[in-house]
Design a protein around this motif. Structure first.
Motif, short mmCIF file in Angstrom:
data_model
loop_
_atom_site.label_atom_id
_atom_site.label_comp_id
_atom_site.label_asym_id
_atom_site.label_seq_id
_atom_site.Cartn_x
_atom_site.Cartn_y
_atom_site.Cartn_z
N PRO A 99 34.72 43.92 55.18
CA PRO A 99 34.06 43.92 56.79
C PRO A 99 33.89 42.90 57.10
N ARG A 100 33.41 41.58 56.18
CA ARG A 100 33.39 40.43 56.63
C ARG A 100 33.95 39.13 55.85
N LYS A 101 34.05 38.01 56.30
CA LYS A 101 34.58 37.12 55.64
C LYS A 101 33.64 36.57 54.59
N ARG A 102 34.04 36.08 53.53
CA ARG A 102 33.24 35.67 52.41
C ARG A 102 33.38 34.12 51.87
N TYR A 103 32.60 33.56 51.27
CA TYR A 103 32.91 32.15 50.92
C TYR A 103 34.09 32.14 49.87
N LEU A 104 34.13 32.72 48.86
CA LEU A 104 35.07 32.60 47.70
C LEU A 104 35.91 34.12 47.21
N THR A 105 37.11 34.16 47.35
CA THR A 105 37.54 35.14 46.49
C THR A 105 38.33 34.89 45.47
N ILE A 106 38.17 35.90 44.58
CA ILE A 106 38.82 35.57 43.11
C ILE A 106 39.83 36.58 42.98
N GLY A 107 41.09 35.94 42.59
CA GLY A 107 41.99 36.89 42.68
C GLY A 107 42.70 37.04 41.35
N LEU A 108 43.03 38.27 40.85
CA LEU A 108 43.36 38.89 39.42
C LEU A 108 44.80 39.68 39.70
N SER A 109 45.92 39.13 38.94
CA SER A 109 47.08 39.97 38.96
C SER A 109 47.35 40.56 37.32
N SER A 110 47.50 41.80 37.18
CA SER A 110 47.55 42.37 35.70
C SER A 110 48.71 43.47 35.79
N VAL A 111 49.25 43.27 34.41
CA VAL A 111 50.12 44.16 34.20
C VAL A 111 49.87 44.69 32.63
N LYS A 112 50.69 45.83 32.45
CA LYS A 112 50.58 46.62 31.30
C LYS A 112 50.84 45.61 29.94
N ARG A 113 50.09 45.60 29.03
CA ARG A 113 50.14 44.86 28.10
C ARG A 113 50.55 45.73 26.61
N LYS A 114 51.54 45.29 25.96
CA LYS A 114 51.89 45.86 24.72
C LYS A 114 50.87 45.98 23.74
N LYS A 115 49.85 44.93 23.40
CA LYS A 115 48.79 44.88 22.65
C LYS A 115 47.74 44.58 23.44
N GLY A 116 46.58 45.13 23.44
CA GLY A 116 45.42 44.77 23.97
C GLY A 116 45.31 44.85 25.47
N ASN A 117 44.07 44.70 26.05
CA ASN A 117 43.93 44.89 27.56
C ASN A 117 42.57 44.26 27.80
N TYR A 118 42.52 43.34 28.54
CA TYR A 118 41.20 42.40 28.86
C TYR A 118 40.65 42.48 30.20
N LEU A 119 41.43 43.19 31.16
CA LEU A 119 41.07 43.21 32.56
C LEU A 119 39.77 43.75 32.67
N LEU A 120 39.19 44.74 32.36
CA LEU A 120 38.09 45.37 32.45
C LEU A 120 36.90 44.35 32.04
N GLU A 121 37.02 43.66 30.89
CA GLU A 121 36.14 42.74 30.56
C GLU A 121 35.88 41.35 31.38
N THR A 122 37.21 41.17 31.88
CA THR A 122 37.49 39.98 33.12
C THR A 122 36.51 40.30 34.32
N ILE A 123 36.70 41.58 34.68
CA ILE A 123 35.99 42.07 35.83
C ILE A 123 34.54 42.11 35.60
N LYS A 124 34.30 42.58 34.36
CA LYS A 124 32.73 42.63 34.20
C LYS A 124 32.09 41.23 33.90
N SER A 125 32.98 40.30 33.40
CA SER A 125 32.15 38.86 33.18
C SER A 125 32.12 38.26 34.58
N ILE A 126 32.84 38.38 35.50
CA ILE A 126 32.88 38.06 37.03
C ILE A 126 31.67 38.46 37.47
N PHE A 127 31.36 39.65 37.37
CA PHE A 127 30.10 40.24 38.09
C PHE A 127 28.87 40.04 37.48
N GLU A 128 28.78 40.06 35.81
CA GLU A 128 27.81 39.66 35.03
C GLU A 128 27.12 38.37 35.26
#
Length: 486
Positions: A99-128
């Motif tokens: 709805p409005r312009k922010r100061y900073l955008t954080i961009g993440l691009s994610s694909v399926k990994r054969k082993k492990g997945n860290y996307l949810l932990e990354t998003i969690k870290s940004i907010f926490e």
């Protein structure tokens, strides 16, 4: 007279016919030139529809990793057709347009990994790791860039369940670009003798990032690029804002807050359309982190501007490419209680013999560089004269480097001064107070404002005993408290 007139008339006709023959020759040459140019342009267009014809030579040089920034900087900066957005239809998998312009955008691009997945932990870290006030100024855009629709749907469900309140608050968006918008990803050039699947992986990654940058171009004032397996430092946004403010008035294209790959690379949002086009133009030539280096050089930033401590840490153990092990870590990362120094404006000087271009200013900068002087003698000094009197809360000085662990200050002290005298170029303090001695090449002191009763005009590192080793002052960090009344 009649014969003379006839001769002149015949001569004029001969000149006319000669002129006509020259015109026909020139026309034929021009026609052939135009034809050759048209054929060349057709060939370039057929070879790669994502490549701008006028930049074919640029691509050839980029493909050999020997791009010359100075030659192309003006041309690249003036390419107006790189300033517009790329015509793509994005699918909103979660969230709605901001709805409005922010100061900073954080961009993440994610694909399926054969082993492990860290996307949810990354998003969690940004907010926490962000305070409530910081959360008001950021937007997080996650691009699910895999063509496996079942995987995308599963990830959207997980993200929506764990971060529903951030989606509702309008600070988290999940997007997807359909496969039909991607260029050819099979049968590409095998630069650097990479295997075909590696070329396909890194080429697609370039396109993924181009599409993400294109989407984020108008969401905020600044944009930071992260990977999908990253841990963030506490209050990283406040640190980023402090650095941006300190660089006000100076030219920069990329500020780096991590030494690894394309983690923590900060851009002005107005540069994102050009960067998106650039990645698309050269998507099959080389890995993304190499292209980012060339982009910075083409826009006339020759040197890396990297800040320490690093704000972002690579936490993934398995790579998104074939699930290979990836143990890279940033040893400059600090997660807890991150507090970037103020280093107020000051004049820097030394009477030591400076080695090459490792001048005094490089020790006082938060950028990854240092001062290097030849073997100092007793009484040699490194001086800092602040532009205004200040109150200091903390001081930290680090000497030596990992490569040259003996080039430290073996015997030295740190002093602060008052009562400044002299002209602007030769200012110095008449009175100094010693705050302590260096230990193992380092010095750190807190609560300075409670130990020093005067407003500080100067600070100096004093050599108290000659040494045969050279001296590297790696960093000088100064934290200020309230501004003194003047």
């Amino acid at each position: 007279v009649t014969l003379l007139y006839a001769f002149l008339h015949m001569r004029q006709n001969l000149k006319y016919f000669d002129k006509m023959r020259c015109l026909r020759k020139r026309s034929a040459v021009s026609f052939l030139g135009v034809l050759v140019i048209c054929l060349l342009f057709m060939n370039l267009y057929i070879e790669d529809g994502y490549v701008l014809e006028g930049d074919k030579q640029l691509i050839r040089e980029t493909a050999t990793h020997q791009l010359n920034p100075e030659r192309y900087v003006h041309t690249f900066k003036d390419l107006s057709n790189l300033s517009g957005s790329i015509n793509i239809s994005y699918r909103f998998l979660a969230g709605t347009p901001l709805p409005r312009k922010r100061y900073l955008t954080i961009g993440l691009s994610s694909v399926k990994r054969k082993k492990g997945n860290y996307l949810l932990e990354t998003i969690k870290s940004i907010f926490e790791q962000s305070s409530y006030e910081e959360l008001k100024e950021i937007a997080v855009v996650v691009q699910l860039a895999d063509f496996d629709s079942a995987w995308c749907e599963g990830m959207v469900q997980d993200i929506s369940q764990k971060f529903a309140h951030h989606i509702i608050a309008g600070r988290l968006i999940v997007i997807h670009v359909p496969e039909e918008y991607y260029p050819v990803l099979d049968g590409l050039k095998r630069n650097y003798n990479d295997p075909e699947d590696r070329v396909k992986f890194r080429s697609k990654q370039n396109v993924d990032y181009a599409f993400l940058l294109n989407f984020c171009a108008n969401l905020s004032d600044y944009y930071v690029m992260l990977e999908d397996d990253v841990r963030c430092s506490k209050n990283f946004l406040t640190a980023v804002k402090k650095v941006i403010t300190s660089r006000e008035g100076s030219y920069w294209v990329t500020l780096e807050f991590s030494k690894l790959g394309y983690i923590g690379k900060l851009y002005h949002s107005h540069d994102l359309p050009r960067l998106a086009h650039f990645l698309l133009m050269f998507y099959q030539e080389m890995p993304c982190d190499w292209l980012l280096i060339h982009f910075r050089g083409l826009l006339a930033q020759k040197e890396v501007i990297r800040f320490k401590p690093s704000l972002f840490q690579h936490m993934g153990y398995y790579s998104s490419y074939k699930g290979a092990e990836n143990k890279l870590k940033d040893d400059d990362f600090e997660e807890e209680s991150f507090d970037i120094p103020d280093n107020p404006p000051a004049n820097l000087h030394t009477n030591m013999n400076v080695f090459e271009n490792y001048e005094a200013s490089k020790a006082y900068s938060s950028i990854d560089e240092y001062f290097w002087g030849k073997a100092p003698s007793t009484g040699d000094f490194y001086g800092i004269v602040f532009e205004k009197p200040i109150k200091i809360s903390k001081i930290k000085v680090v000497t030596g480097t990992e490569d040259r662990q003996n080039d430290i200050l073996h015997h030295g002290a740190l002093e602060v001064g008052e009562k400044i005298v002299g002209s602007k170029k030769g200012r110095q303090c008449t009175t100094y107070l010693r705050l302590g001695e260096f230990k193992n090449g380092n010095f750190e002191i807190t609560d300075v404002e409670h130990k020093v009763l005067f407003d500080i005009n100067c600070m100096r590192i004093l050599v108290t005993k000659s040494q045969k080793e050279w001296l590297i002052i790696r960093s000088i960090s100064v934290w200020t408290s309230q501004t003194p009344n003047q």
